[in-house]
Design an enzyme around this catalytic site. Structure first.
Site, PDB file in Angstrom:
ATOM      1  N   TYR A 262       0.843  -1.207   0.000  1.00  0.00           N
ATOM      2  CA  TYR A 262       0.000   0.000   0.000  1.00  0.00           C
ATOM      3  C   TYR A 262       0.877   1.256   0.000  1.00  0.00           C
ATOM      4  O   TYR A 262       0.575   2.229  -0.676  1.00  0.00           O
ATOM      5  CB  TYR A 262      -0.902  -0.004   1.242  1.00  0.00           C
ATOM      6  CG  TYR A 262      -1.972   1.059   1.192  1.00  0.00           C
ATOM      7  CD1 TYR A 262      -3.263   0.760   0.744  1.00  0.00           C
ATOM      8  CD2 TYR A 262      -1.697   2.372   1.593  1.00  0.00           C
ATOM      9  CE1 TYR A 262      -4.241   1.740   0.685  1.00  0.00           C
ATOM     10  CE2 TYR A 262      -2.672   3.354   1.535  1.00  0.00           C
ATOM     11  CZ  TYR A 262      -3.942   3.037   1.079  1.00  0.00           C
ATOM     12  OH  TYR A 262      -4.907   4.010   1.025  1.00  0.00           O
TER      13      TYR A 262
ATOM     14  N   PHE B 268      -8.328  18.396 -25.508  1.00  0.00           N
ATOM     15  CA  PHE B 268      -8.990  17.105 -25.708  1.00  0.00           C
ATOM     16  C   PHE B 268     -10.323  17.160 -24.930  1.00  0.00           C
ATOM     17  O   PHE B 268     -10.457  17.914 -23.982  1.00  0.00           O
ATOM     18  CB  PHE B 268      -8.094  15.956 -25.223  1.00  0.00           C
ATOM     19  CG  PHE B 268      -8.761  14.621 -25.412  1.00  0.00           C
ATOM     20  CD1 PHE B 268      -8.998  14.128 -26.680  1.00  0.00           C
ATOM     21  CD2 PHE B 268      -9.203  13.877 -24.326  1.00  0.00           C
ATOM     22  CE1 PHE B 268      -9.658  12.917 -26.867  1.00  0.00           C
ATOM     23  CE2 PHE B 268      -9.859  12.663 -24.499  1.00  0.00           C
ATOM     24  CZ  PHE B 268     -10.081  12.192 -25.779  1.00  0.00           C
ATOM     25  N   ASP B 269     -11.308  16.335 -25.321  1.00  0.00           N
ATOM     26  CA  ASP B 269     -12.672  16.384 -24.721  1.00  0.00           C
ATOM     27  C   ASP B 269     -12.659  16.346 -23.193  1.00  0.00           C
ATOM     28  O   ASP B 269     -13.378  17.091 -22.546  1.00  0.00           O
ATOM     29  CB  ASP B 269     -13.556  15.198 -25.119  1.00  0.00           C
ATOM     30  CG  ASP B 269     -13.403  14.748 -26.535  1.00  0.00           C
ATOM     31  OD1 ASP B 269     -12.481  15.198 -27.224  1.00  0.00           O
ATOM     32  OD2 ASP B 269     -14.221  13.925 -26.952  1.00  0.00           O
TER      33      ASP B 269
ATOM     34  N   ASP C 249      -0.057  18.833 -21.967  1.00  0.00           N
ATOM     35  CA  ASP C 249      -0.854  17.606 -22.039  1.00  0.00           C
ATOM     36  C   ASP C 249      -0.032  16.629 -22.862  1.00  0.00           C
ATOM     37  O   ASP C 249       0.065  16.735 -24.084  1.00  0.00           O
ATOM     38  CB  ASP C 249      -2.225  17.880 -22.672  1.00  0.00           C
ATOM     39  CG  ASP C 249      -3.043  16.593 -22.830  1.00  0.00           C
ATOM     40  OD1 ASP C 249      -2.463  15.492 -22.721  1.00  0.00           O
ATOM     41  OD2 ASP C 249      -4.258  16.689 -23.070  1.00  0.00           O
TER      42      ASP C 249
ATOM     43  N   ALA D 230       0.014  13.300 -23.511  1.00  0.00           N
ATOM     44  CA  ALA D 230      -0.430  11.945 -23.884  1.00  0.00           C
ATOM     45  C   ALA D 230       0.452  11.323 -24.976  1.00  0.00           C
ATOM     46  O   ALA D 230       0.804  10.157 -24.903  1.00  0.00           O
ATOM     47  CB  ALA D 230      -1.887  11.982 -24.338  1.00  0.00           C
TER      48      ALA D 230
ATOM     49  N   LYS E 192      -1.174   5.879 -23.814  1.00  0.00           N
ATOM     50  CA  LYS E 192      -0.788   6.055 -25.216  1.00  0.00           C
ATOM     51  C   LYS E 192       0.718   5.781 -25.353  1.00  0.00           C
ATOM     52  O   LYS E 192       1.126   4.638 -25.480  1.00  0.00           O
ATOM     53  CB  LYS E 192      -1.122   7.484 -25.680  1.00  0.00           C
ATOM     54  CG  LYS E 192      -2.599   7.704 -25.947  1.00  0.00           C
ATOM     55  CD  LYS E 192      -3.337   8.215 -24.770  1.00  0.00           C
ATOM     56  CE  LYS E 192      -4.761   8.613 -25.097  1.00  0.00           C
ATOM     57  NZ  LYS E 192      -5.568   8.798 -23.892  1.00  0.00           N
TER      58      LYS E 192
ATOM     59  N   HIS F  27     -22.382  10.578 -28.213  1.00  0.00           N
ATOM     60  CA  HIS F  27     -21.906   9.606 -29.211  1.00  0.00           C
ATOM     61  C   HIS F  27     -21.660   8.219 -28.631  1.00  0.00           C
ATOM     62  O   HIS F  27     -21.692   7.235 -29.352  1.00  0.00           O
ATOM     63  CB  HIS F  27     -20.664  10.131 -29.933  1.00  0.00           C
ATOM     64  CG  HIS F  27     -19.524  10.456 -29.025  1.00  0.00           C
ATOM     65  ND1 HIS F  27     -19.553  11.501 -28.138  1.00  0.00           N
ATOM     66  CD2 HIS F  27     -18.324   9.864 -28.866  1.00  0.00           C
ATOM     67  CE1 HIS F  27     -18.410  11.538 -27.476  1.00  0.00           C
ATOM     68  NE2 HIS F  27     -17.641  10.561 -27.895  1.00  0.00           N
TER      69      HIS F  27
HETATM   70  N1  F0G Z   1      -5.386  14.200 -23.391  1.00  0.00           N
HETATM   71  C1  F0G Z   1      -5.353  13.754 -24.665  1.00  0.00           C
HETATM   72  C2  F0G Z   1      -4.626  14.528 -25.697  1.00  0.00           C
HETATM   73  C3  F0G Z   1      -6.008  12.554 -24.999  1.00  0.00           C
HETATM   74  O1  F0G Z   1      -5.973  12.124 -26.256  1.00  0.00           O
HETATM   75  C4  F0G Z   1      -6.680  11.827 -23.976  1.00  0.00           C
HETATM   76  C5  F0G Z   1      -7.380  10.574 -24.278  1.00  0.00           C
HETATM   77  C6  F0G Z   1      -6.681  12.352 -22.668  1.00  0.00           C
HETATM   78  C7  F0G Z   1      -6.016  13.537 -22.415  1.00  0.00           C
HETATM   79  C8  F0G Z   1      -7.392  11.653 -21.527  1.00  0.00           C
HETATM   80  O2  F0G Z   1      -6.715  10.513 -21.162  1.00  0.00           O
HETATM   81  O3  F0G Z   1      -8.258   8.603 -21.660  1.00  0.00           O
HETATM   82  O4  F0G Z   1      -6.298   8.346 -20.125  1.00  0.00           O
HETATM   83  O5  F0G Z   1      -8.266   9.641 -19.420  1.00  0.00           O
HETATM   84  N2  F0G Z   1      -7.631  10.177 -25.466  1.00  0.00           N
HETATM   85  C9  F0G Z   1      -8.238   8.905 -25.855  1.00  0.00           C
HETATM   86  C10 F0G Z   1      -8.480   8.891 -27.349  1.00  0.00           C
HETATM   87  C11 F0G Z   1      -9.423   8.489 -25.053  1.00  0.00           C
HETATM   88  O6  F0G Z   1      -9.091   7.914 -27.820  1.00  0.00           O
HETATM   89  O7  F0G Z   1      -8.033   9.792 -28.054  1.00  0.00           O
HETATM   90  P1  F0G Z   1      -7.421   9.209 -20.559  1.00  0.00           P
END
Ligand code: F0G
Length: 458
Positions: free
Chosen positions: A73, A125-126, A216, A218, A259, A450
Site C-alpha cells: 500500500y 482534448f474532450d 498535455d 499523452a 498512449k 456519441h
Molecule cells: N489528453 C489527450 C490529448 C487525450 O488524447 C486523452 C485521451 C486524454 C487527455 C485523456 O486521457 O483517456 O487516459 O483519461 N484520449 C483517448 C483517445 C481516449 O481515444 O483519443 P485518458
C-alpha cells in the site's frame, strides 16, 4: 524507387486470435448495435481502431515487470522504479502516478483554475475541456489556421496560434487565465505535432504574463519524433533530449500513459512548485489512493516504469509513425482525402470531402465508420458533428470544424497486412460512395451522446 517503410522492430511471442464475420453477419450486428460502434462486442470486430489508448501490446520485459510488481500500500518498490524512470525522462521535481489522463486533469485543473475564468490551449482534448468546465472556467482553443485545411501539407498543424494567443491574453486579461495548455501531439486536429519553436514561443509568452504552462503529454514521444524528423537542427538530437527540451518549457504536465507509455492503464501528473505538489498529494489521496500507488496496482506501476523507456525508443517510433505514413501513402494513390500530412497515432479520413453528398447533420464521418465495419469489420470512430452534439441552449445540431473518421492504430498490435486491409476497405467503399446514405439519431442523452446514442439510416 518506392519507399521502404521501417518494419516492426519486434517479433511476435504471444497472439490473440481474431476473426472476420461474414458481411451478412456484420450488417446484422451493426443494426443490432443501433448503428453505434460503441455498442459492438469486441469479438465482432476484426481490426479495432476505436482508440490507441490502453490498447497497445506490452513487451516481454513489461510482462516480466508485471510479475515483479510490489503491491504494498505504501512505499512500494514499483513506485520507486516508476518515479526514477519518469524523473529521468521529464526532469520534474514532483511526479504523481494516477489511474489515467482524466484523473490527472481532475486532480490538477481545479488547482490551476481556482478563481480563474479561462484556460487556453492549442486544442483541448474532450476530457480536458470537461475538467476545465467542471472547475468553473471556460476552455478556449487557439490552433493555427493551417490545421483547418486538411489538404495543406503543413508540418506542424498542431501548433498554437501565438499571435492570437497574445491577443486573447490582452482581451481576457492575464489575471483571468489559469493556465495555457500545450497538447502534444494535438489529437483533435489529427494527431498533429507542435514544433519546438512554437512550444518555446508559447512558453515565453506565458512567462511574460505570469501564466503557468501545462503540457498535455499523452503523445509527447510521438511529438518529439516529429520534431526530430521535421524541424531544423533536431535531426542529430536523441528523442530523450528533445523530450527534455520540450518539458523544460512546462510548469506542469498531465499524461495519459495509456498512449505513448504503452500500458493498458496509467497516468501521471508533473509539478515543479512545492505548494502545488502538496495540494496534488492531498487530492490524489482523496480521489485516487495513497501517493505511492495513485489508483494503480503495483504491477501497473512496474509496467509503466518500463513502458516509458520503450516508448522513447527511436526504432519503435520510426516503425510506429511509419505505419500511419504507409496507410497515408496508400490512400494518396487511391485519391482518398485525409488530414495531411499523416499525424502520430491515427489516420483521420476527411469524411466531409469523401462523402460530400451527406450534410453535416446527417453525419458523414459516422456513415463512413459504419461502412468500414460493414466492408471489413473495421471499427473506427466519428470525430465530427455526430460527436460534437447539440447546442445546449437551443438544442440545435452543431456543425463541427472537421468531419473526421478517425482510424486510431494501437501500438505494436497490427501488422502491415492489417494496414492493407484497412486501405483496401476504403478503396472498395470509394467505388460505391454515391450509394452511401446519411444517418438520423433516434435516441440521445444530453451530453457525450456519441457513446450511447441510437441511429438509423436515412
Ligand atoms: N489528453 C489527450 C490529448 C487525450 O488524447 C486523452 C485521451 C486524454 C487527455 C485523456 O486521457 O483517456 O487516459 O483519461 N484520449 C483517448 C483517445 C481516449 O481515444 O483519443 P485518458
Amino acid at each position: 524507387m518506392s519507399t521502404i517503410y521501417f518494419p516492426e522492430p519486434f517479433r511476435i511471442k504471444s497472439v490473440e486470435p481474431i476473426k472476420m464475420l461474414t458481411k451478412e453477419e456484420r450488417i446484422k450486428k451493426i443494426k443490432e448495435a443501433d448503428y453505434n460502434v460503441f455498442n459492438l462486442d469486441s469479438e465482432d470486430v476484426y481490426i479495432d481502431l476505436l482508440t490507441d489508448s490502453g490498447t497497445g501490446a506490452m513487451s516481454t520485459t513489461q510482462w516480466a515487470g508485471v510479475l515483479e510488481g510490489d503491491e504494498a500500500y505504501a512505499g512500494s518498490k514499483s513506485y520507486r522504479a516508476l518515479i526514477k524512470s519518469a524523473t529521468e525522462i521529464f526532469d520534474f521535481d514532483y511526479i504523481q502516478p494516477v489511474h489515467q489522463g482524466r484523473a490527472a486533469e481532475k486532480i490538477l485543473l481545479p488547482i490551476l483554475l481556482k478563481n480563474k475564468k479561462y484556460a487556453i490551449s492549442n486544442m483541448h482534448f474532450d476530457t480536458t475541456r470537461a475538467h476545465v468546465e467542471i472547475a468553473g472556467a471556460r476552455a478556449i482553443d487557439c490552433v493555427v489556421a493551417e490545421a483547418l485545411d486538411t489538404t495543406s501539407p503543413y508540418d506542424f498543424k498542431g501548433n498554437m496560434d501565438n499571435a492570437r494567443l497574445v491577443e486573447l491574453i490582452k482581451e481576457l486579461g492575464s489575471e483571468n487565465i489559469g493556465t495555457i495548455i500545450i497538447t502534444i501531439t494535438n489529437n483533435s486536429a489529427g494527431g498533429q505535432p507542435v514544433s519546438m519553436a512554437n512550444i518555446k514561443e508559447t512558453s515565453s509568452i506565458a512567462k511574460k504574463h505570469k501564466i503557468p504552462v501545462l503540457i498535455d503529454a499523452a503523445r509527447c514521444f510521438e511529438n518529439a519524433y516529429f520534431i526530430k524528423e521535421r524541424e531544423a537542427n533536431y535531426n542529430k538530437k536523441s528523442i530523450a533530449e528533445i523530450v527534455k527540451e520540450m518539458f523544460a518549457c512546462g510548469d506542469f504536465f498531465t499524461m495519459s500513459a495509456k498512449k505513448d507509455a504503452i500500458v493498458n492503464m496509467g497516468g501521471l501528473v508533473g509539478v515543479r512548485d512545492k505548494k502545488v505538489a502538496e495540494l496534488v498529494k492531498q487530492r490524489c489521496i482523496s480521489f485516487e489512493g495513497f501517493v505511492s500507488y495513485g489508483g494503480l496496482s503495483g504491477r501497473d506501476l512496474e509496467a509503466l516504469a518500463i513502458g516509458l523507456k520503450e516508448g522513447l525508443d527511436e526504432n519503435y517510433l520510426q516503425y510506429r509513425i511509419g505505419q500511419i505514413e504507409y496507410l497515408g501513402a496508400k490512400l494518396d494513390k487511391a485519391g482518398i482525402p485525409y488530414q495531411k500530412p499523416t499525424g502520430g497515432h491515427a489516420l483521420f479520413v476527411d469524411a466531409g470531402k469523401f462523402l460530400p453528398h451527406i450534410p453535416y447533420n446527417e453525419f458523414p464521418a459516422q456513415a463512413l465508420i459504419i461502412e468500414l465495419y460493414i466492408e471489413a469489420g473495421i471499427r473506427g470512430c466519428d470525430i465530427g458533428s455526430y460527436m460534437l452534439g447539440n447546442n445546449p441552449d437551443t438544442g440545435e445540431q452543431l456543425k463541427a470544424e472537421f468531419e473526421f473518421a478517425r482510424l486510431a492504430v494501437p501500438r505494436r498490435v497490427y501488422t502491415q497486412a492489417h494496414l492493407d486491409v484497412i486501405a483496401q476497405a476504403l478503396i472498395n467503399i470509394k467505388a460505391r460512395v454515391n450509394t452511401i446514405k446519411g444517418y438520423k439519431i433516434t435516441e440521445e442523452p444530453p451530453i457525450l451522446r456519441h457513446f450511447t446514442a441510437k441511429l438509423k439510416p436515412i
